[in-house]
Scaffold this motif. Sequence first.
Motif, PDB file in Angstrom:
ATOM      1  N   PRO A  28       0.811  -1.230   0.000  1.00  0.00           N
ATOM      2  CA  PRO A  28       0.000   0.000   0.000  1.00  0.00           C
ATOM      3  C   PRO A  28       0.845   1.282   0.000  1.00  0.00           C
ATOM      4  N   LEU A  29       2.000   1.242   0.649  1.00  0.00           N
ATOM      5  CA  LEU A  29       2.878   2.413   0.653  1.00  0.00           C
ATOM      6  C   LEU A  29       3.398   2.698  -0.754  1.00  0.00           C
ATOM      7  N   ILE A  30       3.891   1.665  -1.418  1.00  0.00           N
ATOM      8  CA  ILE A  30       4.393   1.834  -2.790  1.00  0.00           C
ATOM      9  C   ILE A  30       3.260   2.265  -3.716  1.00  0.00           C
ATOM     10  N   GLU A  31       2.094   1.678  -3.531  1.00  0.00           N
ATOM     11  CA  GLU A  31       0.944   2.045  -4.358  1.00  0.00           C
ATOM     12  C   GLU A  31       0.554   3.504  -4.157  1.00  0.00           C
ATOM     13  N   SER A  32       0.623   3.982  -2.935  1.00  0.00           N
ATOM     14  CA  SER A  32       0.313   5.390  -2.656  1.00  0.00           C
ATOM     15  C   SER A  32       1.301   6.318  -3.356  1.00  0.00           C
ATOM     16  N   VAL A  33       2.583   5.976  -3.290  1.00  0.00           N
ATOM     17  CA  VAL A  33       3.600   6.762  -3.994  1.00  0.00           C
ATOM     18  C   VAL A  33       3.318   6.739  -5.494  1.00  0.00           C
ATOM     19  N   HIS A  34       2.949   5.580  -6.011  1.00  0.00           N
ATOM     20  CA  HIS A  34       2.647   5.434  -7.441  1.00  0.00           C
ATOM     21  C   HIS A  34       1.474   6.333  -7.850  1.00  0.00           C
ATOM     22  N   VAL A  35       0.421   6.327  -7.060  1.00  0.00           N
ATOM     23  CA  VAL A  35      -0.770   7.132  -7.377  1.00  0.00           C
ATOM     24  C   VAL A  35      -0.438   8.625  -7.332  1.00  0.00           C
ATOM     25  N   ILE A  36       0.305   9.057  -6.325  1.00  0.00           N
ATOM     26  CA  ILE A  36       0.675  10.478  -6.241  1.00  0.00           C
ATOM     27  C   ILE A  36       1.542  10.872  -7.430  1.00  0.00           C
ATOM     28  N   ALA A  37       2.491  10.016  -7.786  1.00  0.00           N
ATOM     29  CA  ALA A  37       3.350  10.314  -8.933  1.00  0.00           C
ATOM     30  C   ALA A  37       2.552  10.379 -10.226  1.00  0.00           C
ATOM     31  N   ILE A  38       1.617   9.451 -10.406  1.00  0.00           N
ATOM     32  CA  ILE A  38       0.766   9.474 -11.610  1.00  0.00           C
ATOM     33  C   ILE A  38      -0.062  10.760 -11.648  1.00  0.00           C
ATOM     34  N   CYS A  39      -0.559  11.190 -10.503  1.00  0.00           N
ATOM     35  CA  CYS A  39      -1.314  12.451 -10.451  1.00  0.00           C
ATOM     36  C   CYS A  39      -0.448  13.615 -10.923  1.00  0.00           C
ATOM     37  N   LEU A  40       0.809  13.640 -10.491  1.00  0.00           N
ATOM     38  CA  LEU A  40       1.721  14.695 -10.939  1.00  0.00           C
ATOM     39  C   LEU A  40       2.019  14.600 -12.427  1.00  0.00           C
ATOM     40  N   VAL A  41       2.210  13.383 -12.910  1.00  0.00           N
ATOM     41  CA  VAL A  41       2.475  13.187 -14.344  1.00  0.00           C
ATOM     42  C   VAL A  41       1.288  13.698 -15.160  1.00  0.00           C
ATOM     43  N   VAL A  42       0.121  13.174 -14.858  1.00  0.00           N
ATOM     44  CA  VAL A  42      -1.070  13.513 -15.648  1.00  0.00           C
ATOM     45  C   VAL A  42      -1.434  14.984 -15.477  1.00  0.00           C
ATOM     46  N   GLY A  43      -1.347  15.480 -14.261  1.00  0.00           N
ATOM     47  CA  GLY A  43      -1.677  16.886 -14.023  1.00  0.00           C
ATOM     48  C   GLY A  43      -0.766  17.841 -14.766  1.00  0.00           C
ATOM     49  N   SER A  44       0.531  17.564 -14.739  1.00  0.00           N
ATOM     50  CA  SER A  44       1.467  18.451 -15.427  1.00  0.00           C
ATOM     51  C   SER A  44       1.323  18.351 -16.943  1.00  0.00           C
ATOM     52  N   ILE A  45       1.085  17.152 -17.430  1.00  0.00           N
ATOM     53  CA  ILE A  45       0.857  16.992 -18.867  1.00  0.00           C
ATOM     54  C   ILE A  45      -0.432  17.701 -19.284  1.00  0.00           C
ATOM     55  N   LEU A  46      -1.436  17.624 -18.439  1.00  0.00           N
ATOM     56  CA  LEU A  46      -2.717  18.270 -18.733  1.00  0.00           C
ATOM     57  C   LEU A  46      -2.553  19.783 -18.886  1.00  0.00           C
ATOM     58  N   TRP A  74       8.857  14.740 -15.856  1.00  0.00           N
ATOM     59  CA  TRP A  74       9.830  13.660 -15.999  1.00  0.00           C
ATOM     60  C   TRP A  74      10.245  13.081 -14.652  1.00  0.00           C
ATOM     61  N   ALA A  75      10.392  13.926 -13.635  1.00  0.00           N
ATOM     62  CA  ALA A  75      10.733  13.417 -12.299  1.00  0.00           C
ATOM     63  C   ALA A  75       9.597  12.547 -11.765  1.00  0.00           C
ATOM     64  N   ALA A  76       8.376  13.027 -11.915  1.00  0.00           N
ATOM     65  CA  ALA A  76       7.214  12.260 -11.454  1.00  0.00           C
ATOM     66  C   ALA A  76       7.072  10.971 -12.254  1.00  0.00           C
ATOM     67  N   PHE A  77       7.353  11.029 -13.548  1.00  0.00           N
ATOM     68  CA  PHE A  77       7.271   9.812 -14.367  1.00  0.00           C
ATOM     69  C   PHE A  77       8.301   8.784 -13.902  1.00  0.00           C
ATOM     70  N   ALA A  78       9.497   9.226 -13.564  1.00  0.00           N
ATOM     71  CA  ALA A  78      10.525   8.302 -13.071  1.00  0.00           C
ATOM     72  C   ALA A  78      10.070   7.627 -11.774  1.00  0.00           C
ATOM     73  N   ILE A  79       9.460   8.406 -10.894  1.00  0.00           N
ATOM     74  CA  ILE A  79       8.951   7.840  -9.635  1.00  0.00           C
ATOM     75  C   ILE A  79       7.794   6.888  -9.914  1.00  0.00           C
ATOM     76  N   ALA A  80       6.897   7.276 -10.820  1.00  0.00           N
ATOM     77  CA  ALA A  80       5.753   6.419 -11.161  1.00  0.00           C
ATOM     78  C   ALA A  80       6.226   5.117 -11.809  1.00  0.00           C
ATOM     79  N   ALA A  81       7.201   5.206 -12.695  1.00  0.00           N
ATOM     80  CA  ALA A  81       7.704   3.999 -13.363  1.00  0.00           C
ATOM     81  C   ALA A  81       8.410   3.079 -12.365  1.00  0.00           C
ATOM     82  N   THR A  82       9.191   3.654 -11.481  1.00  0.00           N
ATOM     83  CA  THR A  82       9.900   2.847 -10.479  1.00  0.00           C
ATOM     84  C   THR A  82       8.924   2.180  -9.521  1.00  0.00           C
TER      85      THR A  82
END
Length: 167
Positions: A28-46, A74-82
Amino acid sequence: MSEFQDIIAYFEESGLAESIRENDTLFPLIESVHVIAICLVVGSILVLDLRLLGLASIHRPVSRLAGAILPVTWAAFAIAATSGFLLFISNATKYLENGYFVAKICLICAAGVNMLIFHVISARDLPQWEKERRPPLRARLAGAVSILLWIAVVACGRWIGFTMQVL
């Protein structure tokens, strides 16, 4: 195909994957980090896509906006991918059997292709139109396609959790 399955098995049977799979808080911790990173990726791209559509930040040149936003993307994408990779290895075989997971990966690749096409074709004459309130059609199409692809990525990602058959 056997080599691919061997690689998947290697990761899935690793101590790290087992720790993620068996620990009550690690997944759940890793998943939470993943969701926050995806939010940053999608939000910034938007933000950038809405500028390409001529719907937001219309008084800022596209290159200036991209220069400010893309490092965060790109930083958020790296975190989301990891973090996504860590989630994946915890149960790789089951993820690969999940159609929403496969669709999500394909959609992320399609978003990358869309971005590449934009940079090679649409942005080649960026200095000529970047200050215009309404960019040319090819730039607006790239922005619209990007928005649709990222919405689909998020939707598929959300459905993964509802459709995983984990033992």
